[in-house]
Motif scaffolding. Structure first.
Motif, PDB file in Angstrom:
ATOM      1  N   ALA A  15      38.417  -8.090  14.839  1.00  0.00           N
ATOM      2  CA  ALA A  15      38.798  -7.392  16.078  1.00  0.00           C
ATOM      3  C   ALA A  15      37.609  -6.580  16.559  1.00  0.00           C
ATOM      4  N   GLY A  16      36.469  -7.246  16.702  1.00  0.00           N
ATOM      5  CA  GLY A  16      35.269  -6.593  17.243  1.00  0.00           C
ATOM      6  C   GLY A  16      35.068  -7.053  18.674  1.00  0.00           C
ATOM      7  N   ALA A  17      33.819  -7.070  19.112  1.00  0.00           N
ATOM      8  CA  ALA A  17      33.540  -7.411  20.516  1.00  0.00           C
ATOM      9  C   ALA A  17      34.071  -8.790  20.871  1.00  0.00           C
ATOM     10  N   SER A  18      33.785  -9.798  20.049  1.00  0.00           N
ATOM     11  CA  SER A  18      34.186 -11.150  20.457  1.00  0.00           C
ATOM     12  C   SER A  18      35.668 -11.400  20.208  1.00  0.00           C
ATOM     13  N   GLY A  19      36.204 -10.906  19.077  1.00  0.00           N
ATOM     14  CA  GLY A  19      37.617 -11.147  18.785  1.00  0.00           C
ATOM     15  C   GLY A  19      38.509 -10.538  19.857  1.00  0.00           C
ATOM     16  N   LEU A  38      43.274 -10.542  12.987  1.00  0.00           N
ATOM     17  CA  LEU A  38      43.143  -9.908  11.666  1.00  0.00           C
ATOM     18  C   LEU A  38      41.764  -9.272  11.539  1.00  0.00           C
ATOM     19  N   ASP A  39      41.715  -8.065  11.017  1.00  0.00           N
ATOM     20  CA  ASP A  39      40.402  -7.432  10.765  1.00  0.00           C
ATOM     21  C   ASP A  39      40.487  -6.615   9.491  1.00  0.00           C
ATOM     22  N   ARG A  40      39.395  -6.566   8.754  1.00  0.00           N
ATOM     23  CA  ARG A  40      39.404  -5.817   7.486  1.00  0.00           C
ATOM     24  C   ARG A  40      39.335  -4.306   7.696  1.00  0.00           C
ATOM     25  N   LYS A  41      38.840  -3.861   8.861  1.00  0.00           N
ATOM     26  CA  LYS A  41      38.705  -2.410   9.036  1.00  0.00           C
ATOM     27  C   LYS A  41      40.086  -1.763   9.148  1.00  0.00           C
ATOM     28  N   SER A  42      40.130  -0.456   8.819  1.00  0.00           N
ATOM     29  CA  SER A  42      41.439   0.198   8.840  1.00  0.00           C
ATOM     30  C   SER A  42      41.692   0.921  10.157  1.00  0.00           C
ATOM     31  N   ASP A  47      31.817   2.972  16.914  1.00  0.00           N
ATOM     32  CA  ASP A  47      30.727   2.538  16.044  1.00  0.00           C
ATOM     33  C   ASP A  47      29.522   1.974  16.782  1.00  0.00           C
ATOM     34  N   ARG A  48      29.634   1.739  18.101  1.00  0.00           N
ATOM     35  CA  ARG A  48      28.476   1.197  18.819  1.00  0.00           C
ATOM     36  C   ARG A  48      28.623   1.375  20.321  1.00  0.00           C
ATOM     37  N   THR A  49      27.514   1.234  21.022  1.00  0.00           N
ATOM     38  CA  THR A  49      27.549   1.195  22.489  1.00  0.00           C
ATOM     39  C   THR A  49      26.993  -0.158  22.898  1.00  0.00           C
ATOM     40  N   TRP A  50      27.530  -0.714  23.938  1.00  0.00           N
ATOM     41  CA  TRP A  50      27.008  -1.986  24.438  1.00  0.00           C
ATOM     42  C   TRP A  50      26.383  -1.765  25.805  1.00  0.00           C
ATOM     43  N   CYS A  51      25.167  -2.201  25.974  1.00  0.00           N
ATOM     44  CA  CYS A  51      24.529  -2.149  27.279  1.00  0.00           C
ATOM     45  C   CYS A  51      24.264  -3.560  27.760  1.00  0.00           C
ATOM     46  N   PHE A  52      24.307  -3.711  29.057  1.00  0.00           N
ATOM     47  CA  PHE A  52      24.051  -5.028  29.644  1.00  0.00           C
ATOM     48  C   PHE A  52      23.655  -4.857  31.104  1.00  0.00           C
ATOM     49  N   ALA A 119      41.415  -8.021   5.051  1.00  0.00           N
ATOM     50  CA  ALA A 119      40.132  -8.676   4.738  1.00  0.00           C
ATOM     51  C   ALA A 119      40.391 -10.155   4.494  1.00  0.00           C
ATOM     52  N   ILE A 120      39.681 -10.997   5.213  1.00  0.00           N
ATOM     53  CA  ILE A 120      39.912 -12.445   5.096  1.00  0.00           C
ATOM     54  C   ILE A 120      39.144 -12.976   3.899  1.00  0.00           C
ATOM     55  N   GLU A 121      39.862 -13.665   3.061  1.00  0.00           N
ATOM     56  CA  GLU A 121      39.220 -14.245   1.879  1.00  0.00           C
ATOM     57  C   GLU A 121      38.841 -15.697   2.119  1.00  0.00           C
ATOM     58  N   GLU A 250      24.400   5.467  15.095  1.00  0.00           N
ATOM     59  CA  GLU A 250      24.808   4.062  15.020  1.00  0.00           C
ATOM     60  C   GLU A 250      23.604   3.247  14.562  1.00  0.00           C
ATOM     61  N   ALA A 251      23.881   2.108  13.943  1.00  0.00           N
ATOM     62  CA  ALA A 251      22.785   1.291  13.429  1.00  0.00           C
ATOM     63  C   ALA A 251      23.153  -0.174  13.537  1.00  0.00           C
ATOM     64  N   GLY A 252      22.146  -1.022  13.570  1.00  0.00           N
ATOM     65  CA  GLY A 252      22.429  -2.457  13.636  1.00  0.00           C
ATOM     66  C   GLY A 252      21.235  -3.279  13.198  1.00  0.00           C
ATOM     67  N   GLY A 272      31.233 -15.079  18.911  1.00  0.00           N
ATOM     68  CA  GLY A 272      30.434 -13.857  18.843  1.00  0.00           C
ATOM     69  C   GLY A 272      29.072 -14.109  18.213  1.00  0.00           C
ATOM     70  N   THR A 273      28.576 -13.121  17.503  1.00  0.00           N
ATOM     71  CA  THR A 273      27.268 -13.272  16.845  1.00  0.00           C
ATOM     72  C   THR A 273      27.319 -14.480  15.909  1.00  0.00           C
ATOM     73  N   ALA A 274      28.418 -14.622  15.182  1.00  0.00           N
ATOM     74  CA  ALA A 274      28.566 -15.744  14.241  1.00  0.00           C
ATOM     75  C   ALA A 274      28.615 -17.083  14.961  1.00  0.00           C
ATOM     76  N   TYR A 284      20.347  -9.270  22.866  1.00  0.00           N
ATOM     77  CA  TYR A 284      21.531  -8.920  23.656  1.00  0.00           C
ATOM     78  C   TYR A 284      22.610  -9.996  23.444  1.00  0.00           C
ATOM     79  N   THR A 285      23.831  -9.553  23.283  1.00  0.00           N
ATOM     80  CA  THR A 285      24.903 -10.456  22.876  1.00  0.00           C
ATOM     81  C   THR A 285      26.162 -10.284  23.726  1.00  0.00           C
ATOM     82  N   PHE A 286      26.393  -9.073  24.198  1.00  0.00           N
ATOM     83  CA  PHE A 286      27.692  -8.735  24.780  1.00  0.00           C
ATOM     84  C   PHE A 286      28.073  -9.633  25.966  1.00  0.00           C
ATOM     85  N   GLN A 287      27.162  -9.824  26.897  1.00  0.00           N
ATOM     86  CA  GLN A 287      27.500 -10.626  28.076  1.00  0.00           C
ATOM     87  C   GLN A 287      27.691 -12.100  27.723  1.00  0.00           C
TER      88      GLN A 287
HETATM   89  C1  LIG Z   1      25.148  -0.595  16.822  1.00  0.00           C
HETATM   90  C2  LIG Z   1      25.053  -1.858  17.646  1.00  0.00           C
HETATM   91  C3  LIG Z   1      24.717  -1.763  18.991  1.00  0.00           C
HETATM   92  C4  LIG Z   1      24.621  -2.927  19.771  1.00  0.00           C
HETATM   93  N1  LIG Z   1      24.283  -2.805  21.085  1.00  0.00           N
HETATM   94  C5  LIG Z   1      24.257  -3.909  21.859  1.00  0.00           C
HETATM   95  C6  LIG Z   1      23.982  -3.788  23.253  1.00  0.00           C
HETATM   96  O1  LIG Z   1      23.685  -2.702  23.749  1.00  0.00           O
HETATM   97  N2  LIG Z   1      24.030  -4.910  24.016  1.00  0.00           N
HETATM   98  C7  LIG Z   1      24.328  -6.144  23.489  1.00  0.00           C
HETATM   99  O2  LIG Z   1      24.382  -7.126  24.232  1.00  0.00           O
HETATM  100  N3  LIG Z   1      24.542  -6.286  22.160  1.00  0.00           N
HETATM  101  C8  LIG Z   1      24.529  -5.204  21.347  1.00  0.00           C
HETATM  102  N4  LIG Z   1      24.795  -5.338  20.009  1.00  0.00           N
HETATM  103  C9  LIG Z   1      24.944  -6.704  19.458  1.00  0.00           C
HETATM  104  C10 LIG Z   1      26.365  -7.278  19.624  1.00  0.00           C
HETATM  105  O3  LIG Z   1      26.795  -7.188  20.953  1.00  0.00           O
HETATM  106  C11 LIG Z   1      27.373  -6.570  18.733  1.00  0.00           C
HETATM  107  O4  LIG Z   1      27.013  -6.678  17.383  1.00  0.00           O
HETATM  108  C12 LIG Z   1      28.786  -7.105  18.909  1.00  0.00           C
HETATM  109  O5  LIG Z   1      29.664  -6.180  18.356  1.00  0.00           O
HETATM  110  C13 LIG Z   1      28.957  -8.486  18.264  1.00  0.00           C
HETATM  111  O6  LIG Z   1      30.295  -8.875  18.384  1.00  0.00           O
HETATM  112  P1  LIG Z   1      31.000  -9.722  17.256  1.00  0.00           P
HETATM  113  O7  LIG Z   1      32.398  -9.880  17.646  1.00  0.00           O
HETATM  114  O8  LIG Z   1      30.198 -10.922  16.952  1.00  0.00           O
HETATM  115  O9  LIG Z   1      30.895  -8.815  15.935  1.00  0.00           O
HETATM  116  P2  LIG Z   1      31.633  -7.443  15.685  1.00  0.00           P
HETATM  117  O10 LIG Z   1      31.838  -6.705  16.942  1.00  0.00           O
HETATM  118  O11 LIG Z   1      30.848  -6.781  14.598  1.00  0.00           O
HETATM  119  O12 LIG Z   1      33.060  -7.884  15.134  1.00  0.00           O
HETATM  120  C14 LIG Z   1      33.234  -8.559  13.909  1.00  0.00           C
HETATM  121  C15 LIG Z   1      34.517  -8.017  13.293  1.00  0.00           C
HETATM  122  O13 LIG Z   1      34.802  -8.800  12.117  1.00  0.00           O
HETATM  123  C16 LIG Z   1      35.334  -7.935  11.145  1.00  0.00           C
HETATM  124  N5  LIG Z   1      35.145  -8.555   9.834  1.00  0.00           N
HETATM  125  C17 LIG Z   1      33.977  -8.803   9.194  1.00  0.00           C
HETATM  126  N6  LIG Z   1      34.224  -9.402   8.005  1.00  0.00           N
HETATM  127  C18 LIG Z   1      35.563  -9.547   7.913  1.00  0.00           C
HETATM  128  C19 LIG Z   1      36.418 -10.088   6.917  1.00  0.00           C
HETATM  129  N7  LIG Z   1      35.963 -10.626   5.795  1.00  0.00           N
HETATM  130  N8  LIG Z   1      37.752 -10.066   7.166  1.00  0.00           N
HETATM  131  C20 LIG Z   1      38.254  -9.543   8.304  1.00  0.00           C
HETATM  132  N9  LIG Z   1      37.491  -9.020   9.275  1.00  0.00           N
HETATM  133  C21 LIG Z   1      36.160  -9.019   9.078  1.00  0.00           C
HETATM  134  C22 LIG Z   1      34.547  -6.646  11.325  1.00  0.00           C
HETATM  135  O14 LIG Z   1      35.264  -5.544  10.786  1.00  0.00           O
HETATM  136  C23 LIG Z   1      34.411  -6.580  12.838  1.00  0.00           C
HETATM  137  O15 LIG Z   1      35.415  -5.806  13.450  1.00  0.00           O
HETATM  138  C24 LIG Z   1      24.864  -4.201  19.187  1.00  0.00           C
HETATM  139  C25 LIG Z   1      25.161  -4.271  17.836  1.00  0.00           C
HETATM  140  C26 LIG Z   1      25.255  -3.123  17.067  1.00  0.00           C
HETATM  141  C27 LIG Z   1      25.567  -3.256  15.586  1.00  0.00           C
END
Ligand SMILES: Cc1cc2nc3c(=O)[nH]c(=O)nc-3n(C[C@H](O)[C@H](O)[C@H](O)COP(=O)(O)OP(=O)(O)OC[C@H]3O[C@@H](n4cnc5c(N)ncnc54)[C@H](O)[C@@H]3O)c2cc1C
Length: 386
Positions: A15-19, A38-42, A47-52, A119-121, A250-252, A272-274, A284-287
């Protein structure tokens, strides 16, 4: 394998940016089948800012807390390349605002179940369904979308990692100009890879300061303590700021590679990133996530997921990305100068369209003319040879 206990049409892992974006796009597209997230976080945290760049239409532009129409890049000597555009802006979205917005949308519809602490196994795909295991329970669905982080092996030495550490700070007296953000300030050591500071001023007294390195993917990143020291040194020496309150951090670490990411395995899709949404040359990933999710949702609503093939950007950008990463690998020391030239010589509209993969051949030509031919031509030849 566990016996299946619950069936859904779609399961979204993460349940992050892409989910969450995918879920919102599915709902927007009119999908009313059962969806499980489903997400492992509670809990959701800021945890982050997205710019685009607000060049492409985005459902999240209106949610942005700030949009800068002026920005700058500084080279290692402190020369400033300044740009401004009334039409184009650099929008900044707070993580928590995005999470709240998605949860509110989910709450409006009865077909979505969001389960944190899961947490997905295992994820398995079969001819007729896919199954996900979490907390000793097996859930099945017609399709699973997985956003758990995945490592893709580097190829040919040109893969890099962008590592950054950011601090949100507050000062007692006005220090920042909230009208202009600093995309890259290269006035710092370039000894351990391309290194710059990124400043997003939210008000005269509040800003995000990010210490960013783009390094070979095998390089070891700095510890949080080392990042903190570099940020304080930068603020003291370049901004004249020695006292401030730290609000949060925040860190990445973002992979920058043109290596293709697997997009699907039967009924399992990677998102998403994966799922390879990160733009290799910028991180950059968000857009791109929004575009991927929009296309998947359209296919899901139209019943064409089985033959779905995404198209995030015209093919030529892949080539530009690989040339960029090749030059970065061969000639990192000159990169601050290359960035300076881009921001000093190309119009803001052409440059931001190029960075957002919406440019025309004509404006791409402006980009090419602004850069030195030799290193980029050599890198282009290397990229063509693979
Ligand atoms: C601090 C930070 C700042 C960023 N800033 C920008 C920006 O300004 N502009 C931009 O374009 N991109 C940015 N990015 C890159 C990218 O946009 C983000 O990482 C974005 O959140 C990626 O989305 P996602 O859905 O792939 O991953 P995430 O948003 O990280 O979501 C993945 C989710 O999967 C869950 N998960 C992981 N493992 C498991 C498991 N085993 N079981 C269940 N759940 C699980 C995590 O808890 C998480 O909620 C940034 C990244 C970071 C880390």
């Amino acid at each position: 394998m566990l016996p299946v206990q619950e069936n859904y049409r779609y399961i979204i892992v993460g349940a992050g940016a892409s989910g969450l974006s995918l879920c919102c796009h599915l709902l927007e597209a009119g999908v009313r089948d059962r969806i499980l997230i489903l997400d492992r976080k509670s809990a959701f945290t800021d945890d982050r800012t997205w710019c685009f760049w607000n060049v492409r239409p985005s459902p999240y532009t209106d949610l942005a807390i700030r949009c800068w129409h002026r920005w700058e890049v500084r080279d290692t000597q402190g020369n400033e390349a300044r740009q401004e555009s009334p039409g184009v802006g650099y929008a900044c979205l707070r993580g928590l605002d995005f999470y709240d917005h998605a949860q509110a949308k989910i709450a409006e519809h009865g077909n979505v179940t969001l389960m944190l602490g899961s947490a997905i196994e295992n994820v398995n795909t079969f001819p007729d369904y896919a199954a996900v295991e979490a907390n000793g329970i097996s859930y099945s669905a017609d399709y699973v979308f997985d956003s758990r982080p995945k490592t893709v092996p580097a190829r040919g030495g040109t893969a890099s990692t962008q590592r950054f550490y950011g601090q949100f700070i507050r000062t007692d007296t006005p220090v920042f100009d909230p009208a202009r953000c600093t995309l890259m300030d290269f006035r710092t050591s370039q000894e351990h890879g391309l290194h710059f500071f990124y400043i997003l001023p939210f008000s005269p007294t509040e800003a995000l300061i990010e210490n960013t390195y783009i390094q070979d993917c095998e390089a070891v990143g700095l510890s949080p303590e080392q990042h903190r020291t570099e940020i304080s040194d930068y603020l003291a020496q370049k901004v004249g700021l020695t006292a401030f309150t730290l609000l949060r951090e925040e860190a990445g670490a973002i992979p920058m590679t043109t290596q293709p990411f697997p997009k699907r395995d039967g009924r399992l899709f990677f998102i998403g990133t994966a799922g390879g949404c990160t733009k290799p040359s910028s991180g950059y990933t968000f857009q791109r996530i929004q575009e991927q999710c929009r296309q998947i949702a359209e296919a899901a609503a139209g019943g064409t997921l089985d033959r779905f093939r995404e198209r995030l950007a015209p093919a030529r950008y892949r080539f530009f990305d690989s040339v960029f990463l090749q030059v970065l690998h061969d000639d990192p020391g000159n990169f601050p100068e290359y960035f300076y030239r881009l921001f000093a010589r190309v119009s803001p509209e052409a440059l931001t369209a190029f960075l957002s993969e919406t440019s025309t051949w004509r404006s791409d030509f402006q980009i090419m003319r602004s850069l030195p031919l030799g290193p980029f031509l050599r890198a282009a030849l290397k990229s063509i040879r693979g």
